[in-house]
Motif scaffolding. Structure first.
Motif, PDB file in Angstrom:
ATOM      1  N   SER A  88      33.436  29.682  39.952  1.00 17.84           N
ATOM      2  CA  SER A  88      34.195  30.728  39.264  1.00 17.84           C
ATOM      3  C   SER A  88      35.680  30.513  39.498  1.00 17.84           C
ATOM      4  N   LYS A  89      36.492  30.939  38.541  1.00 19.60           N
ATOM      5  CA  LYS A  89      37.942  30.758  38.669  1.00 19.60           C
ATOM      6  C   LYS A  89      38.659  32.002  38.140  1.00 19.60           C
ATOM      7  N   TYR A  90      39.650  32.435  38.907  1.00 18.12           N
ATOM      8  CA  TYR A  90      40.509  33.544  38.478  1.00 18.12           C
ATOM      9  C   TYR A  90      41.579  32.981  37.546  1.00 18.12           C
ATOM     10  N   THR A  91      41.722  33.558  36.367  1.00 15.13           N
ATOM     11  CA  THR A  91      42.685  33.031  35.406  1.00 15.13           C
ATOM     12  C   THR A  91      43.149  34.154  34.465  1.00 15.13           C
ATOM     13  N   PHE A  92      43.831  33.786  33.378  1.00 16.76           N
ATOM     14  CA  PHE A  92      44.450  34.784  32.487  1.00 16.76           C
ATOM     15  C   PHE A  92      44.326  34.386  31.034  1.00 16.76           C
ATOM     16  N   PHE A  93      44.463  35.380  30.164  1.00 18.53           N
ATOM     17  CA  PHE A  93      44.892  35.152  28.787  1.00 18.53           C
ATOM     18  C   PHE A  93      46.395  35.412  28.805  1.00 18.53           C
ATOM     19  N   LEU A  94      47.176  34.449  28.314  1.00 20.58           N
ATOM     20  CA  LEU A  94      48.630  34.617  28.222  1.00 20.58           C
ATOM     21  C   LEU A  94      49.034  34.703  26.756  1.00 20.58           C
ATOM     22  N   ASN A  95      50.157  35.379  26.489  1.00 14.69           N
ATOM     23  CA  ASN A  95      50.737  35.306  25.144  1.00 14.69           C
ATOM     24  C   ASN A  95      51.744  34.145  25.112  1.00 14.69           C
ATOM     25  N   GLU A  96      52.377  33.936  23.985  1.00 18.31           N
ATOM     26  CA  GLU A  96      53.297  32.784  23.846  1.00 18.31           C
ATOM     27  C   GLU A  96      54.504  32.889  24.776  1.00 18.31           C
ATOM     28  N   GLN A  97      54.826  34.102  25.218  1.00 20.14           N
ATOM     29  CA  GLN A  97      55.943  34.288  26.168  1.00 20.14           C
ATOM     30  C   GLN A  97      55.463  34.169  27.626  1.00 20.14           C
ATOM     31  N   ASP A 103      43.746  39.607  33.039  1.00 20.54           N
ATOM     32  CA  ASP A 103      43.275  38.666  34.051  1.00 20.54           C
ATOM     33  C   ASP A 103      41.758  38.669  34.007  1.00 20.54           C
ATOM     34  N   LEU A 104      41.183  37.519  34.271  1.00 21.61           N
ATOM     35  CA  LEU A 104      39.757  37.273  34.030  1.00 21.61           C
ATOM     36  C   LEU A 104      39.159  36.483  35.176  1.00 21.61           C
ATOM     37  N   ILE A 105      37.835  36.522  35.255  1.00 22.47           N
ATOM     38  CA  ILE A 105      37.137  35.525  36.091  1.00 22.47           C
ATOM     39  C   ILE A 105      36.185  34.771  35.168  1.00 22.47           C
ATOM     40  N   ILE A 106      36.326  33.452  35.182  1.00 23.25           N
ATOM     41  CA  ILE A 106      35.490  32.591  34.343  1.00 23.25           C
ATOM     42  C   ILE A 106      34.585  31.774  35.252  1.00 23.25           C
ATOM     43  N   THR A 107      33.289  31.791  34.943  1.00 21.57           N
ATOM     44  CA  THR A 107      32.303  31.034  35.734  1.00 21.57           C
ATOM     45  C   THR A 107      31.624  30.012  34.830  1.00 21.57           C
ATOM     46  N   VAL A 117      34.508  37.312  32.506  1.00 22.55           N
ATOM     47  CA  VAL A 117      34.511  38.743  32.855  1.00 22.55           C
ATOM     48  C   VAL A 117      35.912  39.284  32.629  1.00 22.55           C
ATOM     49  N   ALA A 118      35.995  40.287  31.719  1.00 21.06           N
ATOM     50  CA  ALA A 118      37.290  40.834  31.315  1.00 21.06           C
ATOM     51  C   ALA A 118      37.376  42.314  31.677  1.00 21.06           C
ATOM     52  N   ASN A 119      38.599  42.832  31.692  1.00 27.33           N
ATOM     53  CA  ASN A 119      38.824  44.227  32.052  1.00 27.33           C
ATOM     54  C   ASN A 119      38.479  45.185  30.906  1.00 27.33           C
ATOM     55  N   ALA A 120      38.019  46.365  31.302  1.00 24.10           N
ATOM     56  CA  ALA A 120      37.561  47.369  30.340  1.00 24.10           C
ATOM     57  C   ALA A 120      38.628  47.737  29.321  1.00 24.10           C
ATOM     58  N   GLY A 121      39.837  48.002  29.813  1.00 22.80           N
ATOM     59  CA  GLY A 121      40.909  48.464  28.942  1.00 22.80           C
ATOM     60  C   GLY A 121      41.314  47.447  27.898  1.00 22.80           C
ATOM     61  N   GLU A 231      44.982  47.839  49.001  1.00 24.48           N
ATOM     62  CA  GLU A 231      45.100  47.315  50.375  1.00 24.48           C
ATOM     63  C   GLU A 231      44.927  45.801  50.394  1.00 24.48           C
ATOM     64  N   ALA A 232      44.048  45.290  49.519  1.00 26.64           N
ATOM     65  CA  ALA A 232      43.784  43.845  49.457  1.00 26.64           C
ATOM     66  C   ALA A 232      44.852  43.092  48.668  1.00 26.64           C
ATOM     67  N   GLY A 233      45.847  43.826  48.131  1.00 30.68           N
ATOM     68  CA  GLY A 233      46.943  43.186  47.407  1.00 30.68           C
ATOM     69  C   GLY A 233      46.530  42.611  46.068  1.00 30.68           C
ATOM     70  N   LEU A 234      45.461  43.167  45.472  1.00 27.09           N
ATOM     71  CA  LEU A 234      44.946  42.649  44.206  1.00 27.09           C
ATOM     72  C   LEU A 234      45.543  43.444  43.038  1.00 27.09           C
ATOM     73  N   CYS A 235      45.866  42.733  41.973  1.00 26.60           N
ATOM     74  CA  CYS A 235      46.571  43.339  40.842  1.00 26.60           C
ATOM     75  C   CYS A 235      45.652  44.141  39.940  1.00 26.60           C
ATOM     76  N   LEU A 236      46.197  45.226  39.400  1.00 23.76           N
ATOM     77  CA  LEU A 236      45.511  46.012  38.375  1.00 23.76           C
ATOM     78  C   LEU A 236      46.229  45.766  37.057  1.00 23.76           C
ATOM     79  N   HIS A 237      45.484  45.248  36.066  1.00 26.26           N
ATOM     80  CA  HIS A 237      46.117  44.982  34.778  1.00 26.26           C
ATOM     81  C   HIS A 237      46.527  46.293  34.125  1.00 26.26           C
ATOM     82  N   GLY A 238      47.713  46.280  33.523  1.00 25.94           N
ATOM     83  CA  GLY A 238      48.284  47.491  32.941  1.00 25.94           C
ATOM     84  C   GLY A 238      49.265  48.147  33.901  1.00 25.94           C
ATOM     85  N   HIS A 239      49.228  47.737  35.162  1.00 22.19           N
ATOM     86  CA  HIS A 239      50.154  48.257  36.174  1.00 22.19           C
ATOM     87  C   HIS A 239      50.926  47.115  36.837  1.00 22.19           C
TER      88      HIS A 239
END
Length: 367
Positions: A88-97, A103-107, A117-121, A231-239
């Motif tokens: 599995s790998k932690y990665t992203f969909f990026l826009n052209e900028q 952020d996603l996890i792809i296995t 695996v993508a975020n609900a929002g 606490e684990a320093g993990l990012c929340l998308h949208g914030h």
């Protein structure tokens, strides 16, 4: 936070109601926010034993076909071909900028088979984006309808083992399909060891009953999920990460291997490489208030003279840390550990210091 008619219901909502969950709206879903145990105890239970989270609001995409790896290497700053089966790998969909759309996890599940695996929002926009990028690639995208459960905590593996559930031999950030229609990975959003299991709704109830046969398991809601990941320093998308924030400022370029940068075949590569060469304009940092008062997201950060130097993107109380914790962005001159900044909270200035991330050490299972 009452339930709203426009909110989607979890397939196992009746189980949460039976457990006396307090519900609230999140990303278009009616979600269990807390249970009678309460956010503090739910958080600590996860750190000490095994917390069970219903994360069925998140979206699984099954990507198959000869062009699957080429598609994902285009859609994400990733070399999908270099992933081993099961990795599995932690990665992203990026826009052209190079802004982070999600952020996603792809296995990788097979030669031509991946699980995303993508975020609900972002589920709807992610699907549209992926299908748009997939035009011209020989592959098929299926948005799966699954119950998705996370069991997290130092005793999670032992609970699964004792329950006769396969997969406890997985190393962290690895996944597989235990049986048809199931997907399981050793991963999570708490900083603890744990597993995420996607499975058909009709089989999920049996699994939940099996897990609750172990007294170490307790339901944990969205409120504690948030304090655990903060606490684990993990990012929340949208914030903490958004389409206006790139992986450089977010301190997430470690996810993008050098060969991937050199090949520059992904969407947003040009902007990202320019950004890497230039260096971050601001930095994502941990923030610890000097007092006991938590500082919430969107609080503006200022220096001693009142000049704006940054913003808080996540904040709350850290039950395991034992003090308020926050995360945000500051200008790079203010990023060194120990630098003092001030948050303006309803006209009152609260002093904070830049703190290292994570606030509590990760305890992932390295295999």
């Amino acid at each position: 936070m009452g339930t709203n008619d426009n909110l989607k219901s979890l397939p196992l909502e009746d189980l949460h109601k039976a457990a006396n969950a307090r519900f609230g709206g999140f990303a278009g879903w009616s979600m269990p926010i807390t249970y009678p145990l309460g956010v503090m105890k739910e958080h600590l239970h996860t750190r000490e034993k095994a917390g069970l989270f219903d994360i069925s609001h998140m979206q699984l995409f099954d990507v198959t076909g000869p062009g699957a790896s080429t598609l994902l290497s285009r859609a994400c700053p990733l070399d999908a071909d270099s992933l081993q089966t099961g990795q599995s790998k932690y990665t992203f969909f990026l826009n052209e900028q190079a802004g982070i759309l999600d952020d996603l996890i792809i296995t990788r599940l097979g030669d031509d088979h991946f699980m995303v695996v993508a975020n609900a929002g972002n589920a709807v926009s992610d699907e549209a984006h992926l299908r748009e990028v997939a035009k011209g690639f020989d592959c098929k995208i299926d948005a799966l309808d699954r119950v998705f459960l996370a069991i997290q905590g130092p005793q999670a593996a032992d609970v699964l083992r004792k329950g006769g559930i396969a997969g406890t031999e997985l190393a962290f950030m690895h996944g597989f399909e235990p049986k048809p229609g199931w997907f399981m990975s050793r991963s999570g959003y708490t900083g603890e060891d744990g597993f995420e299991i996607g499975l058909p709704a009709d089989e999920a109830r049996k699994l939940v009953a099996k897990l609750f046969a172990d007294e170490r398991v307790a339901w944990v809601g969205l409120a504690a999920r948030d304090s655990l990941r903060l606490e684990a320093g993990l990012c929340l998308h949208g914030h903490d990460i958004t389409p206006e924030i790139d992986p450089v400022d977010a301190g997430l370029t470690w996810t993008i291997a050098k060969p991937v940068r050199e090949k520059a075949g992904f969407i947003g590569a040009k902007a990202l490489l320019a950004k890497i060469a230039k260096g971050p304009g601001r930095k994502r940092v941990g923030l610890k208030p000097d007092s006991r008062q938590p500082v919430r997201s969107d609080s503006i950060l200022v220096d001693t003279n009142g000049n704006t130097v940054g913003v808080v993107t996540s904040g709350g109380f850290g039950p395991s840390a034992g003090y308020p914790v926050a995360m945000g962005y500051v200008g790079k001159d203010f990023a060194p550990i120990g630098t003092q900044v001030f948050a303006d909270v309803r006209g009152t200035r609260i002093a904070l210091h830049v703190h290292s991330l994570p606030f509590t050490p990760h305890r992932y299972h390295k295999g």
